[in-house]
Design a protein around this motif. Structure first.
Motif, PDB file in Angstrom:
ATOM      1  N   MET A 128       0.828  -1.204   0.000  1.00  0.00           N
ATOM      2  CA  MET A 128       0.000   0.000   0.000  1.00  0.00           C
ATOM      3  C   MET A 128       0.866   1.260   0.000  1.00  0.00           C
ATOM      4  N   LYS A 129       1.854   1.303   0.873  1.00  0.00           N
ATOM      5  CA  LYS A 129       2.744   2.463   0.942  1.00  0.00           C
ATOM      6  C   LYS A 129       3.529   2.620  -0.357  1.00  0.00           C
ATOM      7  N   ALA A 130       3.949   1.492  -0.920  1.00  0.00           N
ATOM      8  CA  ALA A 130       4.763   1.532  -2.133  1.00  0.00           C
ATOM      9  C   ALA A 130       3.982   2.088  -3.321  1.00  0.00           C
ATOM     10  N   VAL A 131       2.730   1.656  -3.489  1.00  0.00           N
ATOM     11  CA  VAL A 131       1.965   2.116  -4.662  1.00  0.00           C
ATOM     12  C   VAL A 131       1.629   3.598  -4.549  1.00  0.00           C
ATOM     13  N   LYS A 132       1.394   4.067  -3.321  1.00  0.00           N
ATOM     14  CA  LYS A 132       1.167   5.507  -3.131  1.00  0.00           C
ATOM     15  C   LYS A 132       2.420   6.287  -3.522  1.00  0.00           C
ATOM     16  N   SER A 133       3.559   5.811  -3.061  1.00  0.00           N
ATOM     17  CA  SER A 133       4.818   6.490  -3.353  1.00  0.00           C
ATOM     18  C   SER A 133       5.140   6.445  -4.838  1.00  0.00           C
ATOM     19  N   PHE A 134       4.863   5.303  -5.481  1.00  0.00           N
ATOM     20  CA  PHE A 134       5.152   5.174  -6.904  1.00  0.00           C
ATOM     21  C   PHE A 134       4.281   6.121  -7.728  1.00  0.00           C
ATOM     22  N   PRO A 156      -4.746   0.552 -10.807  1.00  0.00           N
ATOM     23  CA  PRO A 156      -4.502  -0.898 -10.716  1.00  0.00           C
ATOM     24  C   PRO A 156      -3.153  -1.306 -11.313  1.00  0.00           C
ATOM     25  N   ASP A 157      -2.719  -0.604 -12.374  1.00  0.00           N
ATOM     26  CA  ASP A 157      -1.438  -0.937 -12.994  1.00  0.00           C
ATOM     27  C   ASP A 157      -0.268  -0.695 -12.046  1.00  0.00           C
ATOM     28  N   ASP A 158      -0.389   0.285 -11.148  1.00  0.00           N
ATOM     29  CA  ASP A 158       0.660   0.521 -10.148  1.00  0.00           C
ATOM     30  C   ASP A 158       0.819  -0.710  -9.259  1.00  0.00           C
ATOM     31  N   ILE A 159      -0.309  -1.270  -8.850  1.00  0.00           N
ATOM     32  CA  ILE A 159      -0.289  -2.449  -7.975  1.00  0.00           C
ATOM     33  C   ILE A 159       0.302  -3.648  -8.704  1.00  0.00           C
ATOM     34  N   LYS A 160      -0.120  -3.840  -9.955  1.00  0.00           N
ATOM     35  CA  LYS A 160       0.401  -4.965 -10.738  1.00  0.00           C
ATOM     36  C   LYS A 160       1.899  -4.848 -10.960  1.00  0.00           C
ATOM     37  N   TYR A 161       2.356  -3.633 -11.196  1.00  0.00           N
ATOM     38  CA  TYR A 161       3.781  -3.414 -11.482  1.00  0.00           C
ATOM     39  C   TYR A 161       4.646  -3.650 -10.251  1.00  0.00           C
ATOM     40  N   LEU A 162       4.196  -3.174  -9.088  1.00  0.00           N
ATOM     41  CA  LEU A 162       5.032  -3.228  -7.888  1.00  0.00           C
ATOM     42  C   LEU A 162       4.913  -4.533  -7.104  1.00  0.00           C
TER      43      LEU A 162
END
Length: 318
Positions: free
Chosen positions: A251-257, A268-274
């Motif tokens: 969760m923290k990572a996708v927000k930061s990305f 959703p693509d942020d979640i899939k990527y990370l």
């Protein structure tokens, strides 16, 4: 977001002066930094791991410390030590290299577990304890550790509980032919670390970290992250799935990305990527999966392909 996006782009451009063709790695490093996490780089020697960390530290005007892990390194060589001062007749604390902002822990798997634990305690607690006294670490505090995946002689593999302290596990990878030619043409090799300019100062970096966690993450995407985590715990090729701490880390990572990408919302693509970078080193596969050469990243991609991508309420109203 515009001003912060401009500064982030400047940071990436400064690091790219020294590191050829590694924008993805630079973006992931900044993502982990803003998310308050740490990075484990597993790659062969000579691909630019040390230069990446040094260039990043210089562009951020932060203190850089390099710890070369060896079999004889002691925990006090990392944390610091109390030394008796005969003049004052008191013990005085001499801080170790962990008391910096950006730390390169080089070949972390080459030292004994108790020395590894000294670094990883600081990563988990943002403080170290020496002779019963606790000392807070600097803010920001960011560790990039490296290990060689090829050599196993004289190494101490990080146990799962310690791997869990790293937000991402990434690889640098070899440059392409064109990028490697660029390294040899003289023009690129003449650019040295001294050419990297400071973009932001440490107090600005702390503010950007706070801003990154204010990025919007919809309830639908929060549910998607949880579904992904729970699916890893039920997959037949996985013995140990993602923990709740891994769920929070994603969760923290996708927000930061999203913030690094110049957006104030997560997709959703942020979640899939990370997901492979966050979950890959946290999963333990079954013996049968390992025997068949299956990698954790493959399993994560399989799970993602089976999960329904959420459609946000706002999109239905458009």
């Amino acid at each position: 977001m515009n001003d912060s996006s401009h500064k982030i782009e400047q940071i990436i451009e400064q690091v790219e002066q020294v590191i050829v063709g590694k924008r993805r790695v630079i973006e992931l490093s900044l993502t982990a930094l803003f998310a308050g996490g740490h990075v484990l780089i597993e790659d062969v020697p000579g691909v630019g791991k040390t230069m990446l960390v040094r260039a990043l530290a210089k562009s951020l005007d932060t203190t850089f410390q390099r710890i070369q892990f060896t079999p004889d390194l002691l925990p006090s060589d990392v944390t610091g030590v109390s030394v008796f001062n005969p003049d004052s007749r008191k013990f005085e604390f001499r801080p170790g290299p962990i008391m910096g902002n950006i730390i390169l822990a080089d070949e972390i798997n080459r030292t004994a577990p108790r020395t590894q634990a000294a670094l990883l305690e600081g990563m988990a607690e943002n403080s170290v304890t020496v002779d019963g006294t606790t000392y807070p670490l600097a803010e920001p505090f960011f560790v990039m550790a490296t290990q060689n995946p090829i050599e196993y002689e004289g190494t101490y593999a990080l146990p799962e509980a310690q791997l869990d302290r790293f937000l991402f596990k990434i690889t640098m990878g070899y440059p392409t032919k064109a990028e490697e030619v660029e390294l040899l043409d003289g023009e690129r090799s003449s650019v040295v670390l001294s050419s990297v300019q400071t973009v932001i100062h440490s107090d600005e970096l702390v503010e950007l970290k706070k801003m990154s966690q204010k990025v919007t993450l919809s309830d639908e995407l929060k549910s998607y992250i949880v579904e992904l985590s729970q699916a890893t715990r039920q997959h037949q090729a996985i013995t140990l799935g993602a923990s709740p701490r891994a769920t929070i880390a994603l969760m923290k990572a996708v927000k930061s990305f999203a913030f690094v990408s110049g957006r104030n919302f997560v997709t959703p693509d942020d979640i899939k990527y990370l997901a492979p970078f966050v979950f890959g080193h946290r999963l333990i596969l079954t013996a049968n999966a390992l025997y068949n050469g299956i990698k954790p990243e493959q399993v994560i991609h399989d799970i993602l392909s089976d999960l329904a991508v959420p459609i946000e309420k706002g999109a239905l109203n458009e």
